[in-house]
Design a protein around this motif. Sequence first.
Motif, PDB file in Angstrom:
ATOM      1  N   GLU A   8      86.231  47.128  70.588  1.00 45.91           N
ATOM      2  CA  GLU A   8      86.177  45.193  70.141  1.00 45.91           C
ATOM      3  C   GLU A   8      86.962  44.375  70.652  1.00 45.91           C
ATOM      4  O   GLU A   8      88.938  44.678  70.516  1.00 45.91           O
ATOM      5  CB  GLU A   8      85.894  45.395  69.089  1.00 45.91           C
ATOM      6  N   ALA A   9      86.894  43.568  71.855  1.00 49.10           N
ATOM      7  CA  ALA A   9      87.977  42.968  71.620  1.00 49.10           C
ATOM      8  C   ALA A   9      87.924  41.076  72.524  1.00 49.10           C
ATOM      9  O   ALA A   9      86.279  41.300  72.900  1.00 49.10           O
ATOM     10  CB  ALA A   9      88.780  43.136  73.290  1.00 49.10           C
ATOM     11  N   TYR A  43      81.881  42.306  70.168  1.00 51.15           N
ATOM     12  CA  TYR A  43      82.064  42.698  68.871  1.00 51.15           C
ATOM     13  C   TYR A  43      80.626  43.430  68.513  1.00 51.15           C
ATOM     14  O   TYR A  43      79.951  42.924  69.244  1.00 51.15           O
ATOM     15  CB  TYR A  43      82.065  41.069  68.140  1.00 51.15           C
ATOM     16  N   LEU A  44      80.964  44.127  67.497  1.00 45.18           N
ATOM     17  CA  LEU A  44      80.111  45.529  67.776  1.00 45.18           C
ATOM     18  C   LEU A  44      79.543  45.393  66.242  1.00 45.18           C
ATOM     19  O   LEU A  44      78.427  46.007  66.102  1.00 45.18           O
ATOM     20  CB  LEU A  44      79.971  46.191  67.678  1.00 45.18           C
ATOM     21  N   VAL A  73      79.142  35.106  67.583  1.00 45.49           N
ATOM     22  CA  VAL A  73      81.041  35.130  67.991  1.00 45.49           C
ATOM     23  C   VAL A  73      80.849  35.254  69.238  1.00 45.49           C
ATOM     24  O   VAL A  73      81.449  35.243  70.618  1.00 45.49           O
ATOM     25  CB  VAL A  73      81.265  36.504  67.091  1.00 45.49           C
ATOM     26  N   GLN A  74      79.761  36.164  70.217  1.00 45.78           N
ATOM     27  CA  GLN A  74      79.046  35.724  71.850  1.00 45.78           C
ATOM     28  C   GLN A  74      79.017  33.722  71.909  1.00 45.78           C
ATOM     29  O   GLN A  74      79.752  33.471  73.285  1.00 45.78           O
ATOM     30  CB  GLN A  74      77.756  36.619  72.152  1.00 45.78           C
ATOM     31  N   ALA A  75      78.463  33.228  71.673  1.00 41.63           N
ATOM     32  CA  ALA A  75      78.474  31.337  71.567  1.00 41.63           C
ATOM     33  C   ALA A  75      80.005  30.992  71.358  1.00 41.63           C
ATOM     34  O   ALA A  75      80.102  30.383  72.819  1.00 41.63           O
ATOM     35  CB  ALA A  75      77.665  30.942  70.362  1.00 41.63           C
ATOM     36  N   ARG A  82      80.261  37.077  55.495  1.00 42.35           N
ATOM     37  CA  ARG A  82      81.973  36.950  55.482  1.00 42.35           C
ATOM     38  C   ARG A  82      82.576  38.426  56.433  1.00 42.35           C
ATOM     39  O   ARG A  82      82.981  38.617  57.732  1.00 42.35           O
ATOM     40  CB  ARG A  82      82.653  36.266  54.814  1.00 42.35           C
ATOM     41  N   ALA A  83      82.031  39.638  55.512  1.00 39.42           N
ATOM     42  CA  ALA A  83      82.949  40.467  56.106  1.00 39.42           C
ATOM     43  C   ALA A  83      82.128  41.479  57.134  1.00 39.42           C
ATOM     44  O   ALA A  83      82.621  41.805  57.715  1.00 39.42           O
ATOM     45  CB  ALA A  83      82.611  41.823  55.530  1.00 39.42           C
ATOM     46  N   LEU A  84      80.991  40.562  58.020  1.00 33.98           N
ATOM     47  CA  LEU A  84      80.487  41.004  58.813  1.00 33.98           C
ATOM     48  C   LEU A  84      81.198  40.585  60.430  1.00 33.98           C
ATOM     49  O   LEU A  84      80.536  40.864  61.692  1.00 33.98           O
ATOM     50  CB  LEU A  84      79.402  41.036  59.127  1.00 33.98           C
ATOM     51  N   LEU A  85      82.047  39.344  59.742  1.00 34.12           N
ATOM     52  CA  LEU A  85      82.344  38.705  61.116  1.00 34.12           C
ATOM     53  C   LEU A  85      84.056  38.908  61.580  1.00 34.12           C
ATOM     54  O   LEU A  85      84.957  39.202  60.416  1.00 34.12           O
ATOM     55  CB  LEU A  85      82.252  37.696  60.752  1.00 34.12           C
ATOM     56  N   PRO A  86      84.459  39.028  63.033  1.00 31.64           N
ATOM     57  CA  PRO A  86      85.471  39.130  62.894  1.00 31.64           C
ATOM     58  C   PRO A  86      86.894  39.186  62.449  1.00 31.64           C
ATOM     59  O   PRO A  86      86.338  37.514  62.753  1.00 31.64           O
ATOM     60  CB  PRO A  86      85.737  39.637  64.979  1.00 31.64           C
TER      61      PRO A  86
END
Length: 556
Positions: free
Chosen positions: A47-48, A318-319, A495-497, A526-530
Amino acid sequence: MDRVDLLAHFPPGFTPRPEQARLLASLADAIAEALDDPTAPRVFVVEAPPGIGKSHIAMALARWSGDAYLLTSQKLLQDQYEREFGADLQLVKGRDNYLCERYPEARVPTSRGMCRRPRGPLCQCPYARAKAAALAGPIFCTNTSYFATLRHWRADQLRKRRLLIIDEAHNLEAQLVSVFTVAFPPELTKAWFGGPLPRLDAAEAYRALMREHLERLDGQLEALTRALEVMRPSGVPPETFLSIPPSRAEQELMVERESLETALARVRFFVDAEDREWVVRYPPEPGATLELVPLTVASTARELLGESADFVVLSSAYLGHRSALAECFGLEEAAVRSLASDSPFPLAQRRIDYRPVGALSKTSLARLEPALFTEVAAILDAHPHEKGLIHAPSYAAGRRLVADLAGRGPAFSRRLIWVESAQAKTRALDQHRAAATPTVLVSPSLREGVDLPDDFLRFQVVTKMPYPDLGDPWTAARRARDPRWYALETAKALVQAYGRSCRHADDHGLTYVLDRQFERFLAHYRALLPPWFLDAVRAAMRARYPEASSECEDSG
Ligand code: SF4
């Protein structure tokens, strides 16, 4: 432990950036461990954030392996690989992307070429040559859907390789679902079943119906083959007939035969897959397409990832947590290792400006649209000389937004480029890039796979949180099965947007978020985001609620 030196295989002519070097070193360690220990993880998740240069990492891995499948999610990205690393890889696309060389004047795709006609010759066309070169070469590069189709229905053609790399792997589930979906467009159901298919409650009922029709459809396929044979007028020798490009009627028959062949393969898969759950997608409008959609792809993904190569690399911005990913793809969590990179770009270059107009939802949208449109107009006013992108809530809402803005004067209407469908993307992007004026793209489908660096995008607007559409029966059923999946899909889309805003070290772009659901989402997920995304969120919340910032800091 064997030393694996991935950096030595970095694409020639490029210098690895520190983040690329770090990720490659971690990957090298992980591979070395797996070479040493047969029980160590063999699926690596990389993930980068956008801008790190994941394609260079993928190429370093592929070149190291000397024996790789490299899959991209879209043909556009495949072309990008070809442009940058063409000499190093062998690229193959679906048959329809190549023209039959036997009819140089007629532009006949290879799917309807001379060899596909009755008594057509054995021959090597651009498609067959590209495929043979890819099969024999060290890096077989194609798109994920083509690969998954070949892997399932022509597994014998794809030997196990050392490495499988899947780029933009956040799309893998959706792509596998679509590969195994059985679709019955109205024009084909008329030909195959004599009219529209009935509306049945459950996939199980369609299974019984399809079983009854299978034999008859096989007969229909034979009839189509016979019909193609009699296209040649009596007295005309086959060689003379073949030398003339196929007529429109013959091409239509060939297309029909191919559609029926493809559909029959999927119908058989559906009829036999009794142990899996399927969802019926059949919109209520007359003339709608019936689709039978597999609810999950765990078993097909497990097979694809387990049998295509010794090592698998799944790469994306992000996965999500590896436990969710393992569950989705039918893997043991312990078989997956995650490697992540932070963003190398300072926050000032990728700021979020949070300006809520209300909590947007299907029910509140109509009420909140005037405020939403006014806010978008104010943002356009604040960037009079810059190009931008507006992520519309949907095609219908996007059309309303464009009409509203156009009504506010020519200064607005001149700037807007409305992307009315997924197919219109490429043309709209070309128009945007070519325009000397500060054009602004408006679309609900440009959240990913779009590279708009530097002056092509200085600001973007996320109007509504990108929750997947629960009006779609598959999405609703998938969410009912696993609510965490739904939240994670939303996080990935967000995250993609966000990733459109800053594409490289010297780039900068501002992201406006106008939906108050953003805050609610953060409160729960919140915990689902990088971390690199949350850094920008924290700064945005501090700016929005200065008085509460110390509280925010405390609660992390
Ligand atoms: S194999 Fe030959 S005949 Fe067939 S489509 Fe290709 S070029 Fe045409």
